[in-house]
Design an enzyme around this catalytic site. Structure first.
Site, PDB file in Angstrom:
ATOM      1  N   ASP A  41     -74.697 -20.231  33.070  1.00 54.38           N
ATOM      2  CA  ASP A  41     -74.875 -21.432  32.246  1.00 54.38           C
ATOM      3  C   ASP A  41     -73.585 -21.815  31.518  1.00 54.38           C
ATOM      4  OD1 ASP A  41     -74.683 -19.413  30.442  1.00 54.38           O
ATOM      5  OD2 ASP A  41     -76.530 -19.875  29.343  1.00 54.38           O
ATOM      6  N   HIS A 246     -46.176 -22.171  43.501  1.00 53.84           N
ATOM      7  CA  HIS A 246     -47.272 -22.299  42.535  1.00 53.84           C
ATOM      8  C   HIS A 246     -47.819 -20.936  42.101  1.00 53.84           C
ATOM      9  CE1 HIS A 246     -48.106 -26.799  43.503  1.00 53.84           C
ATOM     10  NE2 HIS A 246     -47.071 -26.610  42.715  1.00 53.84           N
ATOM     11  N   ASP A 263     -42.326 -22.389  34.419  1.00 53.64           N
ATOM     12  CA  ASP A 263     -42.678 -23.813  34.535  1.00 53.64           C
ATOM     13  C   ASP A 263     -43.885 -24.010  33.635  1.00 53.64           C
ATOM     14  OD1 ASP A 263     -43.585 -26.330  35.298  1.00 53.64           O
ATOM     15  OD2 ASP A 263     -43.067 -26.043  37.412  1.00 53.64           O
ATOM     16  N   ASP A 274     -43.839 -31.448  30.999  1.00 55.70           N
ATOM     17  CA  ASP A 274     -43.647 -30.613  32.189  1.00 55.70           C
ATOM     18  C   ASP A 274     -42.198 -30.152  32.216  1.00 55.70           C
ATOM     19  OD1 ASP A 274     -43.833 -29.394  34.631  1.00 55.70           O
ATOM     20  OD2 ASP A 274     -44.104 -31.242  35.799  1.00 55.70           O
ATOM     21  N   HIS A 355     -39.492 -28.792  47.579  1.00 55.47           N
ATOM     22  CA  HIS A 355     -40.402 -29.770  46.968  1.00 55.47           C
ATOM     23  C   HIS A 355     -39.628 -31.018  46.583  1.00 55.47           C
ATOM     24  CE1 HIS A 355     -38.681 -28.514  43.101  1.00 55.47           C
ATOM     25  NE2 HIS A 355     -38.889 -27.259  43.473  1.00 55.47           N
ATOM     26  N   HIS A 359     -41.811 -36.430  40.028  1.00 53.23           N
ATOM     27  CA  HIS A 359     -43.164 -37.012  40.101  1.00 53.23           C
ATOM     28  C   HIS A 359     -43.417 -37.692  38.770  1.00 53.23           C
ATOM     29  CE1 HIS A 359     -44.684 -33.753  37.503  1.00 53.23           C
ATOM     30  NE2 HIS A 359     -43.989 -32.914  38.247  1.00 53.23           N
ATOM     31  N   HIS A 366     -49.202 -34.379  37.179  1.00 53.00           N
ATOM     32  CA  HIS A 366     -48.813 -35.156  38.356  1.00 53.00           C
ATOM     33  C   HIS A 366     -49.554 -36.475  38.204  1.00 53.00           C
ATOM     34  CE1 HIS A 366     -47.795 -31.281  40.796  1.00 53.00           C
ATOM     35  NE2 HIS A 366     -46.970 -31.508  39.813  1.00 53.00           N
ATOM     36  N   GLU A 384     -36.579 -32.381  38.741  1.00 51.49           N
ATOM     37  CA  GLU A 384     -36.789 -30.938  38.862  1.00 51.49           C
ATOM     38  C   GLU A 384     -36.236 -30.313  40.137  1.00 51.49           C
ATOM     39  OE1 GLU A 384     -40.931 -29.727  39.553  1.00 51.49           O
ATOM     40  OE2 GLU A 384     -41.524 -31.776  39.039  1.00 51.49           O
ATOM     41  N   TYR A 388     -34.528 -21.868  46.131  1.00 53.65           N
ATOM     42  CA  TYR A 388     -35.381 -20.691  46.365  1.00 53.65           C
ATOM     43  C   TYR A 388     -34.806 -19.927  47.546  1.00 53.65           C
ATOM     44  CZ  TYR A 388     -37.981 -23.990  43.606  1.00 53.65           C
ATOM     45  OH  TYR A 388     -38.320 -24.897  42.625  1.00 53.65           O
ATOM     46  N   ARG A 397     -35.430 -23.080  39.020  1.00 52.20           N
ATOM     47  CA  ARG A 397     -35.786 -24.507  38.903  1.00 52.20           C
ATOM     48  C   ARG A 397     -35.474 -24.929  37.474  1.00 52.20           C
ATOM     49  NH1 ARG A 397     -40.357 -24.365  41.052  1.00 52.20           N
ATOM     50  NH2 ARG A 397     -41.815 -24.188  39.320  1.00 52.20           N
ATOM     51  N   GLU A 399     -36.204 -28.334  35.014  1.00 53.47           N
ATOM     52  CA  GLU A 399     -37.046 -29.544  35.033  1.00 53.47           C
ATOM     53  C   GLU A 399     -37.118 -30.172  33.660  1.00 53.47           C
ATOM     54  OE1 GLU A 399     -41.214 -28.767  35.900  1.00 53.47           O
ATOM     55  OE2 GLU A 399     -41.511 -30.860  36.427  1.00 53.47           O
TER      56      GLU A 399
HETATM   57  N1  GLY Z   1     -45.621 -28.020  36.902  1.00 52.67           N
HETATM   58  C1  GLY Z   1     -45.790 -28.538  38.177  1.00 52.67           C
HETATM   59  C2  GLY Z   1     -44.634 -29.315  38.576  1.00 52.67           C
HETATM   60  O1  GLY Z   1     -43.551 -29.087  38.100  1.00 52.67           O
HETATM   61  O2  GLY Z   1     -44.734 -30.209  39.348  1.00 52.67           O
HETATM   62 MN    MN Z   2     -43.087 -31.141  37.646  1.00 59.00          MN
HETATM   63 MN    MN Z   3     -43.270 -28.238  36.206  1.00 61.22          MN
END
Ligand code: GLY
Ligand code: MN
Ligand code: MN
Length: 429
Positions: A41, A246, A263, A274, A355, A359, A366, A384, A388, A397, A399
């Site tokens: 529940d 991820h 991240d 982000d 990637h 975004h 996102h 970002e 890798y 990374r 960002e």
């Molecule tokens: N935190 C997910 C991205 O950087 O897109």
């Molecule tokens: Mn991002």
């Molecule tokens: Mn991110």
């Protein structure tokens, strides 16, 4: 549920902008998100449907917004339906919205109990020609479950087969892309909290900590500062874990000599920040780590400069790929000769940069908006770049969140430490 302090003027303006985009003689109907069952529940923490929140400011489940902008009766131009609170429900779940409070938050004058939705909406639909409905319009995948909006759509098709149905999503996407001043301020607040989280980590991280210890510090800082929590599951990835894009398990030991890719972003009043930063676990980059880091920082700076009115994320991604090629060659990952021979469909840079570079960001991390969207002032997107290299058990990374302005852009995260020397200095203290 925690009601944010957003002035209702934002939601009134958002509805007005939408009204200006509908065909004459239309109704538009948007539902709140479902409460998602976890098990037994128990429900997952509730998060409002971002489109619904954008138009109403209401965070409560089982709510519906009905807009009928051309209606001669001003009270029927916008109606919000909410569940009628009862004492038993409130004993278990806490205070629910009363009509007065719902009016104050949303600026909607006509608040009705949900049980009246069927009769009132029927009358208004029969007086209108077009019905605008919201639905999941994710390009990447179709969710397995249907939303309240989608279930309602099935019913609408049956009940009103001769009405013309229209899509709300493309219009809401266009509106949500350009952030109003109030929204910019909320994202800046989320950024500010995110920055505090990172600064706290710089004096916390050391060899032997578990990745989840680092996550706990971040969570603590976010909650203490009034964030509703994380805007997404934070990635705290040491060593080779950083090569899984991820990675959110966050359960390994941060080892001496490794890098730690983080991240993370706070969510404030439903708006996201982000951020990604990569730091040496022991406080000092090795020569190779610094070379990789500084290459990433150079790409970040060049990528950021590409963000300006008139371009698209698609174009930025392609440019950033070319910039990475130069850096990859300098880092010895492949040669100029390899580049000359590379396949156009499977460029070499994609082996190390897997990637996109940007975004959109807003109510969702996102956020809505495609890669073909022409950038305009007031849009906010991430920058970002990352590198890798599984063979070196290393991922980096960086960002930041960037707002498009008429002159180009402004970096909302310019105060979050990013220079390798500055990071080493802050970790020494
Ligand atoms: N935190 C997910 C991205 O950087 O897109
Ligand atoms: Mn991002
Ligand atoms: Mn991110």
């Amino acid at each position: 549920m925690r009601y944010s302090q957003i002035p209702k003027g934002l939601f009134i303006r958002n509805r007005k902008k939408l009204a200006g985009r509908l065909e004459r003689n239309s109704v538009a109907i948007v539902h709140s998100n479902d409460q998602m069952l976890r098990n037994g529940d128990q429900f997952f923490p509730y998060r409002q449907n971002s489109d619904f929140f954008y138009l109403s400011g209401i965070e409560q489940e089982m709510s519906v917004l009905l807009l009928c902008p051309d209606h001669p009766d001003i009270d029927r131009q916008a109606i919000l339906f909410i569940r009628q609170p009862d004492a038993k429900m409130e004993t278990w779940e806490g205070k629910k919205l009363e009509k007065k409070m719902a009016k104050e938050i949303s600026g909607i004058m006509n608040i009705q109990w949900l049980e009246n939705f069927e009769s009132i909406s029927r009358e208004l639909i029969l007086e209108s020609e077009h019905i605008y409905c919201a639905s999941h319009e994710l390009i990447k995948f179709r969710p397995e479950h249907s939303s309240r909006d989608e279930r309602y759509l099935t019913k609408l098709k049956k009940d009103f087969p001769l009405h013309e149905l229209k899509r709300l999503s493309p219009i809401l996407t266009e509106l949500r892309l350009v952030k109003e001043p109030e929204e910019q301020a909320l994202i800046l607040k989320a950024v500010e909290i995110t920055k505090s989280g990172f600064k706290r980590l710089l004096s916390f991280v050391e060899p032997g900590q578990k990745e989840y210890d680092v996550e706990a510090e971040l969570t603590s800082e976010f909650i203490h500062q009034g964030a509703t929590g994380h805007a997404y599951a934070p990635i705290i990835a040491s060593g080779e874990n950083a090569c899984s894009l991820h990675y959110i398990t966050n359960d390994q030991v941060c080892r001496d000599g490794d890098l730690l890719l983080m991240d993370f972003g706070a969510e404030y009043a439903n708006y996201a920040a982000d951020c990604s930063r990569t730091i040496p676990v022991n406080g000092r980059f090795t020569k190779r780590q610094k070379d990789l880091y500084n290459a990433n920082l150079r790409v970040f700076r060049q990528a950021r400069a590409l963000i300006k009115p008139g371009t698209t994320i698609d174009k930025i991604n392609k440019e950033v790929g070319k910039i990475w090629e130069e850096e990859h060659i300098r880092l010895g990952l492949y040669s100029t000769r390899d580049r000359q021979k590379q396949s156009k469909d499977d460029p070499l840079y994609m082996k190390y940069f897997l990637h996109g570079s940007s975004h959109f960001l807003g109510l969702d991390v996102h956020d809505v908006g495609s890669k073909q969207e022409i950038l305009k002032p007031g849009m906010i997107l991430t920058c970002e770049p990352g590198i890798y290299i599984p063979a070196e058990k290393t991922g980096i990374r960086l960002e930041n969140d960037i707002m498009v302005t008429s002159e180009g852009n402004t970096d909302l995260m310019k105060e979050v430490p990013i220079e390798s020397e500055e990071i080493e200095e802050l970790m020494r203290r």
